[in-house]
Design a protein around this motif. Sequence first.
Motif, PDB file in Angstrom:
ATOM      1  N   ALA A   1      33.171  47.542  21.145  1.00 52.69           N
ATOM      2  CA  ALA A   1      32.209  47.117  22.167  1.00 52.69           C
ATOM      3  C   ALA A   1      30.928  46.562  21.556  1.00 52.69           C
ATOM      4  CB  ALA A   1      31.886  48.294  23.093  1.00 52.69           C
ATOM      5  N   ALA A   2      30.474  47.169  20.460  1.00 54.71           N
ATOM      6  CA  ALA A   2      29.174  46.790  19.898  1.00 54.71           C
ATOM      7  C   ALA A   2      29.293  46.046  18.578  1.00 54.71           C
ATOM      8  CB  ALA A   2      28.324  48.041  19.701  1.00 54.71           C
TER       9      ALA A   2
ATOM     10  N   ARG B   1      29.651  52.494  27.225  1.00 51.03           N
ATOM     11  CA  ARG B   1      30.834  53.273  27.639  1.00 51.03           C
ATOM     12  C   ARG B   1      31.422  52.775  28.948  1.00 51.03           C
ATOM     13  NH1 ARG B   1      29.480  59.599  26.771  1.00 51.03           N
ATOM     14  NH2 ARG B   1      31.725  59.745  27.193  1.00 51.03           N
ATOM     15  N   GLY B   2      30.570  52.123  29.753  1.00 52.44           N
ATOM     16  CA  GLY B   2      31.063  51.617  31.025  1.00 52.44           C
ATOM     17  C   GLY B   2      31.743  50.269  30.939  1.00 52.44           C
ATOM     18  N   LEU B   3      31.766  49.649  29.748  1.00 50.14           N
ATOM     19  CA  LEU B   3      32.382  48.332  29.603  1.00 50.14           C
ATOM     20  C   LEU B   3      33.896  48.436  29.614  1.00 50.14           C
ATOM     21  CD1 LEU B   3      30.124  46.736  26.824  1.00 50.14           C
ATOM     22  CD2 LEU B   3      29.913  46.511  29.302  1.00 50.14           C
TER      23      LEU B   3
ATOM     24  N   ASP C   1      34.192  42.813  28.889  1.00 52.69           N
ATOM     25  CA  ASP C   1      32.863  42.895  29.500  1.00 52.69           C
ATOM     26  C   ASP C   1      31.774  42.942  28.435  1.00 52.69           C
ATOM     27  OD1 ASP C   1      34.119  42.925  31.895  1.00 52.69           O
ATOM     28  OD2 ASP C   1      33.810  45.067  32.305  1.00 52.69           O
ATOM     29  N   ARG C   2      30.574  42.522  28.845  1.00 50.46           N
ATOM     30  CA  ARG C   2      29.423  42.594  27.953  1.00 50.46           C
ATOM     31  C   ARG C   2      28.293  43.335  28.652  1.00 50.46           C
ATOM     32  NH1 ARG C   2      27.942  36.775  25.768  1.00 50.46           N
ATOM     33  NH2 ARG C   2      28.048  36.266  27.999  1.00 50.46           N
TER      34      ARG C   2
END
Length: 511
Positions: A100-101, A169-171, A175-176
């Motif tokens: 994600a990051a 965590r919600g991605l 998603d970004r």
Amino acid sequence: MTLGRTRGVALRGVSGTVVEVECFIGQGLPAFEIGGLPDTALRQAAQRVRAAAAGMGESLNQRPVMVNLSPAAIPKQGTAYDVSIAVAALAANGVLRAEAAREVVHVAELGLDGRLRHVAGVLPAVLAARRAGHRHVVVAPDDVAEARLVEGLRVSTATTLEELVGAYRGLRGGDRLPEAADQALAPVVPGPGRDLADVSGQTEARLALELAAAGGHHLMLTGPPGSGKTMLAERLVTILPRLTADEALESLAVRSLVGEVPDGGLDVVPPFVAPHHSASVPALVGGGSPHVLPGALSRAHRGVLFLDEAAEFTQSALQSLRQPLESGRVVIARARQQVVFPARVQLVLAANPCPCGQAWGKGLGCRCRPTERRAYAARLSGPLVDRVDLQVDVPPVTLASLGEGAGESSAAVAARVREARSAQAARWREHGWRLNSDVPGQVLRRAPWRLPAEATAAVDRALDIGDLTVRGYDRVLRVAWTCADLRGRERPDRSDVGRALLHRTRGRAAA
């Protein structure tokens, strides 16, 4: 083995390198090691990250945490890596998905309570991220407006580390992080204030100021106290053209390193920097330890550097200006790195004729001994003054001058300056120059730009008898072309060259 990865930026002057922040959590005794040539402030990030993680219920105190900042051979400084280290550590600990990051650049400091805090140098860091091909950055809330000055980037923020991790965590899937709320970024323009119409009399000095603005020439004003030297210098920026977006970003990137970025948006007014005469060499040209910061010369990039009471500056400080004035940049060498700051400025010097300031005209009020006058004048002689194109005497203001009507406004003079600069840009565009002051002297001395002998007779004689150096000769030619541009002429004539020579040698022998 799970590695947490994300991105940060290592700044070296106004240039930056995107750094990969890697974190591995192993087995064994608790520890938190940071590798990659960190300085003291960066090594202390371990305590800040641990405290911020504990505040959101995640412990990094049970196992050894190893962080590597790659490329490891580049020195890393400051607290701007805190959030990237925290995100990489939490990704390695399984708190958020490592992917994600991974390509997001984080530039912010962490408080012990987990808040994201402002850091200096956000603008050059974000510019470096864009040049490296990254399109998503996370900054502190206070730095969102500054980061948004760089087009083509998605800017995200969070108040706390917990809020940022929750967003990660919600991605789902591709998603970004949500983009930060829009903030007004209207260009900063000057309000009502200084205007050239405020100057009473001083016709010759006003003309010299217009010449300096039109051609980008350096200027020296010599006169007794109270004659208006500072007043004139402060109004030079009011007749200079506004900066383009790219120029404003260049200027603000330097000022960002010392926290001088204005609120609201791009500052299109050329900067005006006036250091006190007690300024040291590092304060004037840049330096410092352990962090190398820009000095007044670089903070005035694309604007005006004004040295009031110039003869009171130390000799070492004045001489340190010589090379940057020629090259347009400051190079500061250190054992492990070389830092370069831009420094394309217009220099304005103001000086009294003697230590007491009264050696004017007949000098009846002067209390200085002849040796003191000579020593005072010698402080500004030589190679530095040889780089100043326009040297102008500013006499005391008389009662007759005060009775005159207001002179031309800054707006009227600025219009002529813009026209003259347009003519220069059209003439030199194919050669890559913008102003007459940028043109190498050898170009002006050769065909097709060489002036006829009858036009250059006076300056040729001055060079022959030693009143001018070759550098001075070239600078007279540049000013002559600017005189012609202000008059709307295609080429300078004898009167233009004569006027340029007069401004070069008046009141003192040329260096």
